[in-house]
Design a protein around this motif. Structure first.
Motif, PDB file in Angstrom:
ATOM      1  N   ARG A 189       0.839  -1.201   0.000  1.00 50.24           N
ATOM      2  CA  ARG A 189       0.000   0.000   0.000  1.00 50.24           C
ATOM      3  C   ARG A 189       0.873   1.249   0.000  1.00 50.24           C
ATOM      4  NH1 ARG A 189      -3.565  -2.793   4.633  1.00 50.24           N
ATOM      5  NH2 ARG A 189      -1.444  -3.356   5.180  1.00 50.24           N
ATOM      6  N   THR A 190       0.664   2.079  -1.008  1.00 48.34           N
ATOM      7  CA  THR A 190       1.530   3.239  -1.224  1.00 48.34           C
ATOM      8  C   THR A 190       1.595   4.144  -0.008  1.00 48.34           C
ATOM      9  OG1 THR A 190       1.129   3.208  -3.610  1.00 48.34           O
ATOM     10  CG2 THR A 190       1.894   5.288  -2.654  1.00 48.34           C
ATOM     11  N   GLY A 191       0.458   4.438   0.590  1.00 51.77           N
ATOM     12  CA  GLY A 191       0.443   5.360   1.724  1.00 51.77           C
ATOM     13  C   GLY A 191       1.276   4.880   2.890  1.00 51.77           C
ATOM     14  N   ILE A 192       1.210   3.587   3.187  1.00 49.26           N
ATOM     15  CA  ILE A 192       1.992   3.032   4.294  1.00 49.26           C
ATOM     16  C   ILE A 192       3.477   3.031   3.963  1.00 49.26           C
ATOM     17  CG2 ILE A 192       2.499   0.886   5.527  1.00 49.26           C
ATOM     18  CD1 ILE A 192      -0.484   0.380   5.712  1.00 49.26           C
ATOM     19  N   VAL A 193       3.832   2.666   2.737  1.00 46.93           N
ATOM     20  CA  VAL A 193       5.247   2.662   2.345  1.00 46.93           C
ATOM     21  C   VAL A 193       5.799   4.090   2.362  1.00 46.93           C
ATOM     22  CG1 VAL A 193       6.897   2.073   0.533  1.00 46.93           C
ATOM     23  CG2 VAL A 193       4.963   0.567   0.989  1.00 46.93           C
ATOM     24  N   GLU A 194       5.004   5.059   1.938  1.00 48.86           N
ATOM     25  CA  GLU A 194       5.443   6.456   1.986  1.00 48.86           C
ATOM     26  C   GLU A 194       5.757   6.869   3.418  1.00 48.86           C
ATOM     27  OE1 GLU A 194       3.148   8.424  -1.876  1.00 48.86           O
ATOM     28  OE2 GLU A 194       2.300   8.640   0.126  1.00 48.86           O
ATOM     29  N   ASP A 195       4.863   6.536   4.348  1.00 47.89           N
ATOM     30  CA  ASP A 195       5.078   6.921   5.743  1.00 47.89           C
ATOM     31  C   ASP A 195       6.254   6.153   6.355  1.00 47.89           C
ATOM     32  OD1 ASP A 195       2.991   8.705   5.632  1.00 47.89           O
ATOM     33  OD2 ASP A 195       1.517   7.347   6.515  1.00 47.89           O
ATOM     34  N   ALA A 196       6.365   4.867   6.020  1.00 46.41           N
ATOM     35  CA  ALA A 196       7.456   4.057   6.576  1.00 46.41           C
ATOM     36  C   ALA A 196       8.819   4.556   6.094  1.00 46.41           C
ATOM     37  CB  ALA A 196       7.261   2.588   6.199  1.00 46.41           C
ATOM     38  N   THR A 197       8.922   4.898   4.819  1.00 50.46           N
ATOM     39  CA  THR A 197      10.199   5.410   4.310  1.00 50.46           C
ATOM     40  C   THR A 197      10.518   6.785   4.885  1.00 50.46           C
ATOM     41  OG1 THR A 197       9.021   6.174   2.317  1.00 50.46           O
ATOM     42  CG2 THR A 197      10.224   4.084   2.168  1.00 50.46           C
ATOM     43  N   SER A 233       6.066   5.607  -5.759  1.00 55.97           N
ATOM     44  CA  SER A 233       5.620   6.987  -5.949  1.00 55.97           C
ATOM     45  C   SER A 233       6.790   7.949  -5.815  1.00 55.97           C
ATOM     46  CB  SER A 233       4.551   7.341  -4.908  1.00 55.97           C
ATOM     47  OG  SER A 233       5.128   7.427  -3.609  1.00 55.97           O
ATOM     48  N   ASP A 234       6.606   9.170  -6.275  1.00 56.11           N
ATOM     49  CA  ASP A 234       7.671  10.177  -6.163  1.00 56.11           C
ATOM     50  C   ASP A 234       8.047  10.410  -4.709  1.00 56.11           C
ATOM     51  OD1 ASP A 234       7.731  10.451  -8.879  1.00 56.11           O
ATOM     52  OD2 ASP A 234       6.523  12.278  -8.943  1.00 56.11           O
ATOM     53  N   ARG A 235       7.044  10.405  -3.843  1.00 55.09           N
ATOM     54  CA  ARG A 235       7.339  10.647  -2.425  1.00 55.09           C
ATOM     55  C   ARG A 235       8.179   9.516  -1.844  1.00 55.09           C
ATOM     56  NH1 ARG A 235       3.271  10.361   2.672  1.00 55.09           N
ATOM     57  NH2 ARG A 235       4.785  10.880   4.271  1.00 55.09           N
ATOM     58  N   ILE A 236       7.863   8.284  -2.216  1.00 51.73           N
ATOM     59  CA  ILE A 236       8.654   7.145  -1.732  1.00 51.73           C
ATOM     60  C   ILE A 236      10.093   7.268  -2.212  1.00 51.73           C
ATOM     61  CG2 ILE A 236       9.012   4.655  -1.957  1.00 51.73           C
ATOM     62  CD1 ILE A 236       5.966   4.338  -2.031  1.00 51.73           C
ATOM     63  N   ARG A 237      10.272   7.597  -3.472  1.00 49.54           N
ATOM     64  CA  ARG A 237      11.630   7.700  -4.013  1.00 49.54           C
ATOM     65  C   ARG A 237      12.398   8.853  -3.370  1.00 49.54           C
ATOM     66  NH1 ARG A 237      12.543   7.986  -9.823  1.00 49.54           N
ATOM     67  NH2 ARG A 237      10.773   9.409  -9.993  1.00 49.54           N
ATOM     68  N   GLU A 238      11.712   9.961  -3.112  1.00 52.39           N
ATOM     69  CA  GLU A 238      12.381  11.078  -2.444  1.00 52.39           C
ATOM     70  C   GLU A 238      12.755  10.706  -1.012  1.00 52.39           C
ATOM     71  OE1 GLU A 238      10.520  14.867  -2.775  1.00 52.39           O
ATOM     72  OE2 GLU A 238      10.536  14.850  -4.966  1.00 52.39           O
ATOM     73  N   ASN A 239      11.894   9.944  -0.344  1.00 46.57           N
ATOM     74  CA  ASN A 239      12.226   9.479   1.009  1.00 46.57           C
ATOM     75  C   ASN A 239      13.420   8.539   0.978  1.00 46.57           C
ATOM     76  OD1 ASN A 239      10.135  10.923   2.192  1.00 46.57           O
ATOM     77  ND2 ASN A 239       8.709   9.206   2.186  1.00 46.57           N
ATOM     78  N   ALA A 240      13.490   7.686  -0.053  1.00 47.81           N
ATOM     79  CA  ALA A 240      14.619   6.761  -0.181  1.00 47.81           C
ATOM     80  C   ALA A 240      15.922   7.532  -0.366  1.00 47.81           C
ATOM     81  CB  ALA A 240      14.385   5.806  -1.355  1.00 47.81           C
ATOM     82  N   VAL A 241      15.887   8.574  -1.191  1.00 46.20           N
ATOM     83  CA  VAL A 241      17.070   9.419  -1.378  1.00 46.20           C
ATOM     84  C   VAL A 241      17.461  10.088  -0.068  1.00 46.20           C
ATOM     85  CG1 VAL A 241      17.867  11.587  -2.412  1.00 46.20           C
ATOM     86  CG2 VAL A 241      16.827   9.827  -3.846  1.00 46.20           C
ATOM     87  N   ALA A 242      16.457  10.605   0.662  1.00 51.49           N
ATOM     88  CA  ALA A 242      16.738  11.270   1.943  1.00 51.49           C
ATOM     89  C   ALA A 242      17.365  10.297   2.933  1.00 51.49           C
ATOM     90  CB  ALA A 242      15.445  11.857   2.514  1.00 51.49           C
ATOM     91  N   ALA A 243      16.875   9.054   2.954  1.00 53.55           N
ATOM     92  CA  ALA A 243      17.423   8.054   3.870  1.00 53.55           C
ATOM     93  C   ALA A 243      18.875   7.733   3.524  1.00 53.55           C
ATOM     94  CB  ALA A 243      16.569   6.789   3.830  1.00 53.55           C
ATOM     95  N   LEU A 244      19.156   7.523   2.242  1.00 50.59           N
ATOM     96  CA  LEU A 244      20.525   7.220   1.825  1.00 50.59           C
ATOM     97  C   LEU A 244      21.458   8.398   2.091  1.00 50.59           C
ATOM     98  CD1 LEU A 244      19.749   5.371  -1.531  1.00 50.59           C
ATOM     99  CD2 LEU A 244      20.639   4.346   0.577  1.00 50.59           C
ATOM    100  N   LEU A 245      20.951   9.596   1.877  1.00 53.08           N
ATOM    101  CA  LEU A 245      21.767  10.787   2.125  1.00 53.08           C
ATOM    102  C   LEU A 245      22.079  10.926   3.610  1.00 53.08           C
ATOM    103  CD1 LEU A 245      23.141  13.333   1.111  1.00 53.08           C
ATOM    104  CD2 LEU A 245      20.932  14.510   1.228  1.00 53.08           C
ATOM    105  N   ASN A 246      21.080  10.729   4.463  1.00 56.70           N
ATOM    106  CA  ASN A 246      21.315  10.806   5.907  1.00 56.70           C
ATOM    107  C   ASN A 246      22.277   9.716   6.369  1.00 56.70           C
ATOM    108  OD1 ASN A 246      19.823  13.061   6.512  1.00 56.70           O
ATOM    109  ND2 ASN A 246      17.947  11.941   6.945  1.00 56.70           N
ATOM    110  N   LEU A 247      22.160   8.544   5.765  1.00 49.99           N
ATOM    111  CA  LEU A 247      23.078   7.451   6.116  1.00 49.99           C
ATOM    112  C   LEU A 247      24.501   7.818   5.745  1.00 49.99           C
ATOM    113  CD1 LEU A 247      23.334   4.521   7.155  1.00 49.99           C
ATOM    114  CD2 LEU A 247      23.059   3.775   4.787  1.00 49.99           C
TER     115      LEU A 247
END
Length: 318
Positions: A189-197, A233-247
């Motif tokens: 579910r997109t909404g849950i994955v967006e929030d989890a990321t 979704s774009d939001r999921i991908r942006e969250n993934a980038v933010a996570a990798l950047l913070n790491l």
């Protein structure tokens, strides 16, 4: 206003009645009034409702619990000080999160935490110090039978907690990283994955996250989300980038190496976001591209991107 004040006092007085029916009726009225009449929220809190409502969360009646939790959620919109200054209020929320048989009660308690955390920064270290609350929220997102609404409300509360940097190590210690990674993998579910990321991106902003991410396979999962073929979704991908950047920023040399080693596996997705993402997404993608490029300067995609964009001249904020 005086009529509303008297009504609030009368209803709050009924919360101490020996009659369960009287208490239930009063709670139902307080829930409706606090939902539909913003002016009455402060009057209800001032009348001393919060201690009674908190104590009610320990009760055995699902209906009474649901009405008490919903009323607390409504009061959190405008009467936050009254809630946070009430002794035992956070303990009562924690108890309901872990023990209530009612999904509505669990959802209202988690939403109350989110309301408090987002509205007032000073509450974040206080709530984050309550390990039982953190544990309860993580238990919700790892439960196989948890309703989607409960998971989303728990994730929103976890996001508010993770906004305070010193809370992130506590979340890592309680197993937040593998819990979030597993949720991202199993839930379509997109909404849950967006929030989890989004939560994972915040938690990645601490040194302790690097080892946890590596052991949980989080870096690979984040990389997969950047693949356009996954349909994220774009939001999921942006969250993934933010996570990798913070790491890469906070995970020490190991974190930077792991991100750099992803190289060509993610370069296309990051490059796309650097051109087509939101303003913040573009900025983070640009910085992440710099890190990946440092790991493999021969990547054609990086060379092409860098030839058309000056990293040093870009003015952006993260």
């Amino acid at each position: 206003m005086e009529v509303k004040r008297r009504t609030a006092r009368n209803l709050v007085a009924k919360l101490s009645s020996v009659s369960e029916q009287t208490r239930t009726e009063a709670l139902c009225e307080l829930r409706l009034i606090s939902k539909h009449d913003p002016e009455s929220r402060a009057l209800i809190a001032d009348a001393g409702a919060v201690p009674y409502l908190s104590e009610t969360l320990y009760g055995s009646s699902p209906i009474i619990q649901e009405n008490a939790a919903a009323t607390l959620l409504n009061l959190s919109i405008t009467s936050r000080v009254s809630l946070m200054s009430t002794r035992g209020f956070l303990d009562a929320l924690s108890h309901a999160l872990s023990n209530s048989p009612s999904p509505s009660t669990v959802q209202a308690c988690a939403a109350t935490l989110h309301s408090l955390l987002i509205a007032e920064e000073s509450y974040r270290p206080i709530i984050g110090s309550k390990r039982d609350i953190l544990y309860s929220l993580l238990s919700i997102i790892t439960a196989n039978n948890a309703p989607p609404r409960s998971i989303k409300d728990a994730l929103k509360a976890l996001f508010g907690i993770a906004l305070y940097p010193l809370n992130r190590a506590s979340l890592v210690g309680l197993g937040a990283v593998p819990a979030l990674v597993a949720l991202i993998v199993r839930d379509a579910r997109t909404g849950i994955v967006e929030d989890a990321t989004a939560v994972l991106a915040q938690i990645a902003g601490c040194e302790e996250s690097e080892e946890a991410m590596r052991k949980a396979g989080g870096i690979r999962v984040l990389g997969d989300l950047l693949d356009e073929g996954t349909g994220a979704s774009d939001r999921i991908r942006e969250n993934a980038v933010a996570a990798l950047l913070n790491l890469a920023r906070c995970g020490g040399e190991n974190g930077r190496k792991e991100v750099r080693d992803m190289g060509g596996k993610v370069i296309e997705g990051i490059t796309d976001l650097s051109k087509n993402g939101s303003a913040k997404g573009k900025a983070k993608a640009v910085e992440l591209l710099k890190i990946v490029a440092d790991g493999d300067g021969n990547l054609k995609e990086v060379r092409d991107f860098r030839s058309n964009n000056s990293f040093d001249s870009m003015n952006y904020s993260i």
